[in-house]
Design an enzyme around this catalytic site. Structure first.
Site, PDB file in Angstrom:
ATOM      1  N   ASN A  11       0.863  -1.179   0.000  1.00 54.04           N
ATOM      2  CA  ASN A  11       0.000   0.000   0.000  1.00 54.04           C
ATOM      3  C   ASN A  11       0.904   1.235   0.000  1.00 54.04           C
ATOM      4  OD1 ASN A  11      -1.908   1.960   0.317  1.00 54.04           O
ATOM      5  ND2 ASN A  11      -2.470   1.413   2.430  1.00 54.04           N
ATOM      6  N   TRP A  12       1.060   1.804  -1.190  1.00 57.46           N
ATOM      7  CA  TRP A  12       1.954   2.970  -1.311  1.00 57.46           C
ATOM      8  C   TRP A  12       1.313   4.239  -0.773  1.00 57.46           C
ATOM      9  CZ3 TRP A  12       4.361   2.795  -6.964  1.00 57.46           C
ATOM     10  CH2 TRP A  12       5.160   1.656  -7.083  1.00 57.46           C
ATOM     11  N   LYS A  13       0.020   4.185  -0.463  1.00 60.55           N
ATOM     12  CA  LYS A  13      -0.712   5.380  -0.004  1.00 60.55           C
ATOM     13  C   LYS A  13      -0.560   6.508  -1.030  1.00 60.55           C
ATOM     14  CE  LYS A  13      -0.285   3.618   4.603  1.00 60.55           C
ATOM     15  NZ  LYS A  13      -0.352   3.846   6.024  1.00 60.55           N
ATOM     16  N   HIS A  98      -9.904   1.542   4.297  1.00 60.86           N
ATOM     17  CA  HIS A  98      -8.644   1.744   5.014  1.00 60.86           C
ATOM     18  C   HIS A  98      -8.864   2.751   6.139  1.00 60.86           C
ATOM     19  CE1 HIS A  98      -4.534   2.918   5.911  1.00 60.86           C
ATOM     20  NE2 HIS A  98      -4.167   1.774   5.371  1.00 60.86           N
ATOM     21  N   GLU A 100      -7.253   5.160   7.175  1.00 61.30           N
ATOM     22  CA  GLU A 100      -7.002   6.567   6.839  1.00 61.30           C
ATOM     23  C   GLU A 100      -8.172   7.172   6.068  1.00 61.30           C
ATOM     24  OE1 GLU A 100      -3.092   5.917   5.210  1.00 61.30           O
ATOM     25  OE2 GLU A 100      -2.380   5.475   7.231  1.00 61.30           O
ATOM     26  N   GLU A 169      -6.096  -4.440  10.519  1.00 67.09           N
ATOM     27  CA  GLU A 169      -5.071  -3.417  10.738  1.00 67.09           C
ATOM     28  C   GLU A 169      -5.421  -2.587  11.965  1.00 67.09           C
ATOM     29  OE1 GLU A 169      -2.782  -2.397   6.845  1.00 67.09           O
ATOM     30  OE2 GLU A 169      -4.507  -1.093   7.015  1.00 67.09           O
ATOM     31  N   GLY A 175       1.973   2.677  10.785  1.00 66.57           N
ATOM     32  CA  GLY A 175       2.949   3.753  10.612  1.00 66.57           C
ATOM     33  C   GLY A 175       3.955   3.875  11.744  1.00 66.57           C
ATOM     34  N   SER A 217       2.655  -1.758  10.533  1.00 66.61           N
ATOM     35  CA  SER A 217       4.084  -1.862  10.796  1.00 66.61           C
ATOM     36  C   SER A 217       4.668  -3.256  10.540  1.00 66.61           C
ATOM     37  CB  SER A 217       4.395  -1.393  12.220  1.00 66.61           C
ATOM     38  OG  SER A 217       4.044  -0.027  12.347  1.00 66.61           O
ATOM     39  N   GLY A 238       2.579  -1.086   4.489  1.00 69.94           N
ATOM     40  CA  GLY A 238       2.606   0.343   4.179  1.00 69.94           C
ATOM     41  C   GLY A 238       4.027   0.828   3.935  1.00 69.94           C
TER      42      GLY A 238
END
Ligand code: PGA
Length: 255
Positions: A11-13, A98, A100, A169, A175, A217, A238
């Protein structure tokens, strides 16, 4: 016996910042994972880079995923990425719900609609769930159960028996670094808890067949333990997915 190959999702965000770096990153991941036939690798770049990757890397063993989509397939929807746009252009997967995006205001009801729309368009869904924080009384388990059930409201058994994966998650572990993540034993307990919820909703056969990933993480230093002791069917990665060596190390742990 596992039916599916472990799923290793990057997941490159919203990274990297430029097309040139995105190409470099994809090249690096592709080169380092090319011979890993025992895992399925999926890269989810920002929407802007999907086209570049699709046209430059046709026939690559890496599948592509989007990080979100809109729930309507038909009609005019300015600014939205519809399921048809993704599917027609060769994107195979989509991450939905997700944390976020939920933090940005996405509701469980919208998540449910997105799952329906994605499955209807034959996109494979990675549904993200996870509690924001933990408490000693275990209220977080109820919160998680509610989130899962609300996110699957109206989603039929047929839509989850293939092309559907749950990524657990915990938001508090995202992160950070491997030391702050949930350990393999803790992940295993949560996998069992989520399976129980899915079995209650969809019955034993369908519920048990849904692959469960861990995210939060995941780094080379905890990947091996996660692959051997956590009972997961893969990982959603991530920050470590943006370092080709690290991402390949993680994939190797599962292959
Ligand atoms: P992280 O992100 O690996 O950087 O914790 C995971 C995710 O947000 O999917």
């Amino acid at each position: 016996m596992k039916i599916h190959k472990p799923l290793i999702i990057a997941n490159w965000k919203n990274h990297p910042a430029s097309l040139r770096e995105a190409k470099q990153l994809f090249d690096g991941v592709k080169r380092r994972t090319a011979r890993m036939s025992k895992v399925s690798v999926v890269v989810c770049p920002p929407t802007l880079y999907l086209g570049m990757i699709l046209s430059n890397y046709q026939g690559s063993s890496i599948s592509l995923g989007a990080q979100d989509l809109f729930w309507e397939s038909e009609g005019s929807h300015t600014g939205m990425t519809t399921p048809a746009l993704l599917h027609e252009n060769g994107v195979g997967y989509v991450i939905i719900g997700h944390s976020e995006r939920r933090a940005a205001g996405e509701t469980a009801d919208e998540v449910a609609q997105k799952i329906q729309a994605a499955r209807k368009a034959k996109l494979k869904v990675v549904l993200c769930v996870g509690e924001r924080e933990r408490d000693v009384e275990g209220v977080y388990l109820r919160v998680l159960e509610e989130q899962i059930l609300q996110s699957l409201e109206g989603v039929s058994r047929q839509k989850v028996t293939t092309g559907f994966t749950v990524a657990y998650e915990p938001v508090w572990a995202i992160g950070k670094s491997a030391e702050d993540a949930l350990d393999a034993h803790g992940v295993h307990q949560m996998v069992l808890f989520i399976k129980k919820i899915l079995v209650k909703k969809y019955g034993k056969k369908a519920g048990m067949s849904i692959p469960i990933l861990y995210g939060g993480s995941v780094e080379p230093s905890n990947a091996q333990e996660l692959s051997s002791d956590a009972g997961v069917d893969g990982v959603l990665v991530g920050h470590a997915s943006r370092v080709p060596e690290d991402f390949a190390d993680i994939a190797r742990s599962f292959s």
